[in-house]
Design a protein around this motif. Sequence first.
Motif, PDB file in Angstrom:
ATOM      1  N   ASP A 137       3.267  -0.229  10.384  1.00 22.53           N
ATOM      2  CA  ASP A 137       2.628   0.901   9.705  1.00 22.53           C
ATOM      3  C   ASP A 137       1.168   0.990  10.155  1.00 22.53           C
ATOM      4  OD1 ASP A 137       3.349   2.668   7.006  1.00 22.53           O
ATOM      5  OD2 ASP A 137       1.205   2.388   7.342  1.00 22.53           O
TER       6      ASP A 137
ATOM      7  N   ARG B 197       6.477   5.277   2.112  1.00 23.87           N
ATOM      8  CA  ARG B 197       6.801   5.748   3.461  1.00 23.87           C
ATOM      9  C   ARG B 197       8.026   5.023   4.028  1.00 23.87           C
ATOM     10  NH1 ARG B 197       1.075   6.059   3.984  1.00 23.87           N
ATOM     11  NH2 ARG B 197       0.897   3.991   4.940  1.00 23.87           N
ATOM     12  N   HIS B 198       8.197   3.763   3.627  1.00 25.40           N
ATOM     13  CA  HIS B 198       9.289   2.953   4.188  1.00 25.40           C
ATOM     14  C   HIS B 198      10.456   2.802   3.208  1.00 25.40           C
ATOM     15  CE1 HIS B 198       7.067   1.636   7.832  1.00 25.40           C
ATOM     16  NE2 HIS B 198       6.008   1.813   7.055  1.00 25.40           N
TER      17      HIS B 198
ATOM     18  N   VAL C 124       2.401   2.736   1.315  1.00 26.56           N
ATOM     19  CA  VAL C 124       3.148   2.168   2.442  1.00 26.56           C
ATOM     20  C   VAL C 124       4.619   2.017   2.060  1.00 26.56           C
ATOM     21  CG1 VAL C 124       3.432   0.153   3.951  1.00 26.56           C
ATOM     22  CG2 VAL C 124       1.126   0.964   3.371  1.00 26.56           C
TER      23      VAL C 124
END
Length: 943
Positions: free
Chosen positions: A258, A286-287, A283
């Motif tokens: 990332d 996003r994942h 983060v």
Amino acid sequence: MLDKYNPAEIETKHYANWQEKGYFQPHMDASQESFSIQLPPPNVTGTLHMGHAFNQTIMDGLTRYYRMKGRNTAWIPGTDHAGIATQIVVERQLGEQGVSRHDLGREAFLAKVWEWKEQSGGTITQQMRRVGCSADWTREYFTMDDTRAEVVTEVFVRLFEQGLIYRGKRLVNWDPVLGTAVSDLEVESVEEQGSMWHIRYPLADNPSDGLIVATTRPETLLGDVAVAVHPEDERYAHLIGKELLLPLTGRKIPVIADEYVEKDFGTGCVKITPAHDFNDYEVGKRHDTLLVNVFDLTAKVLAQAEVFNFQGKAQQGFALPEAYAGLDRFAARKQMVADLEAQGLLAAVKPHTLMTPKGDRTGSVIEPMLTSQWFVAMSAKPDGGEPESEFKGLSLSEKAKKAVDSGAVKFIPENWVNTYNQWMNNIQDWCISRQLWWGHQIPAWYDENGNVFVARSEAEAQKLSGSQNLTRDEDVLDTWFSSALVPFSTLGWPSETEELKAFLPSNVLVTGYEIIFFWVARMIMMTTHFTGKVPFKDVYIHGMVRDHEGKKMSKSEGNVIDPVDLIDGIDLEQLLVKRTTGLRRPEKAPQVVEATKKLFPEGIPVFGADALRFTMASYASLGRSINFDFKRAEGYRNFCNKLWNATNFVLMNVEEKDCGQDETQPLAYTFADQWIIGRLQQTEAAVTEAFDTYRFDLAAQTLYEFVWNDFCDWYIELAKVQLQTGCPTTQRTTRRTLVRVLEVILRLLHPIMPFITEELWQTVAPLANAKRTGSIMLAAWPVADTEKIVQTAFDQMAALQDLIGAVRNLRGEMGIAPNVKAPLFVEGSEDLVGLLKYLPSMTRLTEANIVGKLPENEDAPVAVCNGARLMLKVEIDKAAETARLTKEAEKLQKALDKLNAKLSKPGYTEKAPAHLVEKDRAELAELEDKMAKVQTQLAKLKD
């Protein structure tokens, strides 16, 4: 004659009269333009501080200015219920009695809070009256009163129905001591010395290898869901997608890539704990990781981890190591670090300076916590229910952006638009729920199955649910939610009232930069959404008031100044008791005592509200923070005395005399009269422009210079000559000019200095034949008339001032004592005759006469001014004058020797800063010039 100036006496008298007569209320004449302003509601727990005095001086100045201009003027005051602050105050009082709010229960506790509010909640508004705030107290509101409660409920329900309010599980700032979510404004970042722990995370398929992760919060390790590296970091590219063994747990977590990771910071490997860190939360989103919560609401380690997905749905939890269950987070940190070291997984511990978030009320470290809260959606489109306007159909954040981008709302200074936009461009959904008892309880009810029903009342919720057995949500709303509604909740919304038509939008919001995000933007959102109008046209952002050294004022630092102490005065003993009583940190008392003695060795003298207000106005340049200088306040107290004494002089010379009220009587204006009248027009125009552009500093500076210099130091002195030597017509005209200029001065000063101007105006206005209105605040604002600016009068005044300056310089050059008078000979044009009559009183002469040629006297110096030659006839005692000049020469020589030695010192002119060398050389040239003149005079005396 007036009595001695006594601020306390006139302030009490006039404020009571203003309020009793209803002068603060708008006249509601629809044919007149309106001016309205909302008071940023101070906390009901609060007392007045210097920031309030600064802010309120500006607001009251604007209100009084526009009221005098005939506007339909309303300054709407109120106080905020201050959820957290107020609950803490009352809980602290109960704690002193050995009782907690839980012992009382919610209903009895809230009764105690209301009881406290009735007894102590009006302190700050009473103090506002002491400063002279002309707010319409008949419109005073409280953000928890019945009217505001109805509006808050209505707004909540409508937003919910429009799909703009929802309940969800999100990461929030959590204060473990208060047990509630808090806003960013209630979080202070404190610089502390901590540690950076370097921990080895073994590879799952090769435990002898792994990654080194650096962290400042090892206790959150139990909630890790991944370790992130930068996608372009060649060191770790081969490990992306592989699994690591999470230390102390044996749980497997992936290595992810990332761009959030900084390759060059720490080890370049970042543990991702989305349930306990805001950056990690983004983060993780996003994942599409899971959210693993490992703390309870008191920040103790759970026995069983709570696991959720990013939609807030609970997943299968798992047991956390028994060794840490039930430990406080910092005790767990200590134990975990010891265990990591014992297992050989602690690679290093390095000192690290970090910013620690702490609750401003409790001092406890704020924990990012995954909790179920109510949110206002910032980017979602509303599902109908809006008024017709240019903002219809936009999301709340889009409305707030458009209002400013279109110019409907302007920031002053304009640079604050950048700060506003920076926040708006990164806006998150607004967490509006708080886990408190004091506040607007959220209008939501739950049935036995957990279904939620948002309604205006429990009866309405029962109707919606079809069940009588409902439980109300225990949370209350964020204080900023109700304060975001004040632009329209204070004007009768949702009804279409006359006040709503007249006073929305208000003309200006005066506030500090620190609440642009929390209050200004949210008022814009809510007002445009529910009314289709912006809440205000201008947002005037003022700076922060700091102490004389530029430090933030703090009770624990001992540098706080109470505005009321400046108004009333307070002796040192009382001041020390006041400052050391009720300190949040009692151990700071000795420091506070020393700081107080240093700042105020004799206590604080009486300044009065007018001097305080003028000081604040003089500091109010656009957007700049100010360092409050005690000496400046003393200067403006002297200004009040100067105005009082000047008025006394005028009254002594005009009372029971012809002041030209009878317009049929002849008048004869001298150039001095015309000059002061012209300067008054220029001052009126400049002060009006300053108020129109929020430049209170320029208004104060312009008024100070005109009153002190032009009116008092120049015109009054010239008027004395005209009153003593002029013909009856000249005397009548002089008296008329004195009282009329003074009367206008008082009106110009009134918005900044309301009390002293009211007191003086009541006596001066009848003499000036001014229109009587009962109060100066209802008198018309002065309007400049450029036709009254006579250039020839200005030219003559400049010539007179030059002459006076030249004569005074001659006296100084000749060393003539102030009590010695001498005749003046003037070789020049007959045009000067009209000016010479003013010179004897202004420069202590026996006479001033035009001569064809100056007497031959080589010993007497001659001054040249405006083409004329001036000479003072003084019999000089040569011996005494020689002794004086010789002493002066010796003094100058010492200064010359010292400066020459400095400049000739090897390397000085090459190494010293250029501006200092230039300054020394300029000083040397000045001293040499003075020495040359002294030597010339000595030479003449010897001849």
